[in-house]
Scaffold this active site. Structure first.
Site, PDB file in Angstrom:
ATOM      1  N   CYS A 207       2.595   3.682   8.793  1.00 20.99           N
ATOM      2  CA  CYS A 207       2.483   5.035   8.158  1.00 20.99           C
ATOM      3  C   CYS A 207       3.614   6.126   8.900  1.00 20.99           C
ATOM      4  O   CYS A 207       3.310   6.535  10.033  1.00 20.99           O
ATOM      5  CB  CYS A 207       1.255   5.626   7.749  1.00 20.99           C
ATOM      6  SG  CYS A 207       1.215   7.238   6.957  1.00 20.99           S
TER       7      CYS A 207
ATOM      8  N   GLY B 144      10.863  -3.317   2.030  1.00 18.81           N
ATOM      9  CA  GLY B 144      11.652  -2.045   2.178  1.00 18.81           C
ATOM     10  C   GLY B 144      13.126  -2.225   1.601  1.00 18.81           C
ATOM     11  O   GLY B 144      13.741  -3.025   1.561  1.00 18.81           O
TER      12      GLY B 144
ATOM     13  N   ARG C 196       7.659   1.077  -3.608  1.00 23.62           N
ATOM     14  CA  ARG C 196       8.150   2.125  -4.696  1.00 23.62           C
ATOM     15  C   ARG C 196       9.187   1.471  -5.767  1.00 23.62           C
ATOM     16  O   ARG C 196       9.247   1.893  -6.718  1.00 23.62           O
ATOM     17  CB  ARG C 196       9.167   3.102  -3.801  1.00 23.62           C
ATOM     18  CG  ARG C 196       8.168   3.821  -3.139  1.00 23.62           C
ATOM     19  CD  ARG C 196       9.049   4.819  -2.105  1.00 23.62           C
ATOM     20  NE  ARG C 196       9.970   4.207  -1.179  1.00 23.62           N
ATOM     21  CZ  ARG C 196      11.114   4.261  -0.987  1.00 23.62           C
ATOM     22  NH1 ARG C 196      11.730   5.637  -1.622  1.00 23.62           N
ATOM     23  NH2 ARG C 196      12.113   3.845  -0.407  1.00 23.62           N
TER      24      ARG C 196
ATOM     25  N   PRO D  29       0.842  -0.961  -0.010  1.00 22.11           N
ATOM     26  CA  PRO D  29       0.043  -0.014   0.078  1.00 22.11           C
ATOM     27  C   PRO D  29       1.030   1.190  -0.025  1.00 22.11           C
ATOM     28  O   PRO D  29       2.151   1.213   0.993  1.00 22.11           O
ATOM     29  CB  PRO D  29      -0.793  -0.070   1.394  1.00 22.11           C
ATOM     30  CG  PRO D  29      -0.032  -0.918   2.269  1.00 22.11           C
ATOM     31  CD  PRO D  29       0.864  -1.896   1.354  1.00 22.11           C
ATOM     32  N   MET D  30       0.342   2.269  -0.786  1.00 23.16           N
ATOM     33  CA  MET D  30       1.232   3.505  -0.764  1.00 23.16           C
ATOM     34  C   MET D  30       0.214   4.626  -1.005  1.00 23.16           C
ATOM     35  O   MET D  30      -0.057   4.785  -1.953  1.00 23.16           O
ATOM     36  CB  MET D  30       2.212   3.526  -2.107  1.00 23.16           C
ATOM     37  CG  MET D  30       3.408   2.218  -2.048  1.00 23.16           C
ATOM     38  SD  MET D  30       4.295   2.020  -3.652  1.00 23.16           S
ATOM     39  CE  MET D  30       3.215   0.762  -4.388  1.00 23.16           C
ATOM     40  N   GLU D  31       0.223   5.246   0.089  1.00 19.23           N
ATOM     41  CA  GLU D  31      -0.747   6.300   0.411  1.00 19.23           C
ATOM     42  C   GLU D  31      -0.044   7.553  -0.493  1.00 19.23           C
ATOM     43  O   GLU D  31       1.022   7.925  -0.694  1.00 19.23           O
ATOM     44  CB  GLU D  31      -0.509   6.954   1.704  1.00 19.23           C
ATOM     45  CG  GLU D  31      -1.327   8.199   1.950  1.00 19.23           C
ATOM     46  CD  GLU D  31      -2.821   7.860   1.631  1.00 19.23           C
ATOM     47  OE1 GLU D  31      -3.852   8.828   1.568  1.00 19.23           O
ATOM     48  OE2 GLU D  31      -3.207   6.867   1.572  1.00 19.23           O
TER      49      GLU D  31
END
Length: 325
Positions: free
Chosen positions: A99, A201, A225, A8-10
């Site tokens: 987060c 990560g 990412r 998940p990447m806000e």
């Protein structure tokens, strides 16, 4: 073969980009951007807006299962909302304890909860008790707020509270996204809990994935990412594409961008899609220098159809050499 999960990447991996990245292939599952829980029970329309995959059996258009992620700091309201989320997220409910965003942390949510293992336990326990046993409850954590002194204790609190598995982002809140990721800490956590642990990560390449698995001892890896920077990373890991990116793949990237822009024009899509595209391009620059030229060309544009026209004119543009990571 181990599992590969899309993180998940806000503010970045919305439903449209999740579709692009999972449609490329290689991922076994993905997680929504967090849905914030406060002092109310969120209606179904919130889930439909933030995670429209629920209208497709909680699968992306390409068929990848998607799990709803909840973020909040009140055990009772998290439990009440988990009941609602369980109705639309049959693959499970993920809880966000990682987060690092200030707007989240200043309200005591996300990674700030890692300062209070007892509260972590209370939240997971309440959620686990509230939803059907058939719905998996999982958690995503970092190594701590400012240091790793409570990392193992936090992981044990989550596991003892009923989390079926843990994703560990191998940095503290204060580390943000600065390298390196401390994969050795994931190994320590995995040795201290009885539930499966997924490493997360700083996985940008196939070589990173290999080292992450070796150091962490984890078979399963969540990629964030790195997949945004290289939409074909999961396929490279699976051996379905070349191990390293090449200029010859740039037309495939352009096709993915064009598909993304077409999707942004669908009814109900937010007006800020142009901003998310530019953010995506900033990550693509890490892998393809051609993305830098494209980013420059559309930087001042805010109209998606206009941006699409520019991208289409560059579809057959020549390659300009590979970037170095």
């Amino acid at each position: 073969m181990s599992r590969l999960l899309l993180a998940p990447m806000e503010g970045l991996a919305d439903s449209v980009l999740r579709d692009v990245l999972t449609r490329a292939g290689g991922f076994d599952g993905c997680v929504s951007e967090f849905i914030r829980v406060t002092a109310s029970v969120l209606p179904r329309r919130v889930y439909e807006r933030e995670a429209p995959e629920i209208l497709n059996g909680a699968r992306t258009p390409g068929g990848t299962p998607m799990v709803i992620q909840l973020l909040g700091s009140d055990a009772e309201w998290m439990a009440r909302n988990a009941v609602q989320a369980a109705k639309v997220s049959p693959w499970g409910i993920d809880l966000n304890f990682g987060c690092p965003a200030k707007v989240v942390n200043q309200h005591g949510g996300g990674a700030m909860l890692l300062a209070d293992p007892e509260k972590l336990h209370a939240i997971v326990s309440a959620v686990r008790a509230a939803v059907p046993s058939s719905i998996a409850v999982t958690a995503k954590m970092r190594l701590g707020v400012s240091d790793t002194s409570q990392a193992v204790e936090c992981a044990q609190a989550l596991a003892d509270g009923g989390a079926a598995s843990l994703v560990v982002h191998a940095r503290t809140r204060d580390d943000g996204y600065k390298p390196p990721a401390h994969w050795e800490w994931i190994a320590r956590i995995a040795a201290a809990v009885s539930v499966p642990v997924v490493a997360n990560g700083e996985v940008w390449t196939v070589a990173d994935w290999e080292r992450c698995r070796e150091v962490s001892g984890c078979a399963d890896v969540m990629i964030g990412r790195g997949a945004v920077s290289d939409p074909f990373l999961a396929q490279r890991i699976r051996g379905d594409m070349a191990r390293c990116a090449s200029d010859a793949e740039w037309p495939l990237v352009l096709s993915a961008i064009i598909g993304y822009l077409h999707s942004l024009q669908a009814p109900g899509q937010p007006d800020h899609g142009h901003g998310r595209l530019k953010k995506w391009l900033s990550y693509l620059q890490r892998t393809w220098p051609q993305a830098t030229l494209l980013h420059t060309a559309v930087r001042r544009l805010q109209d998606v159809p206009e941006i699409l026209a520019v991208v289409e004119t560059m579809r057959d543009a020549p390659a300009y050499g590979m970037a170095t990571a």
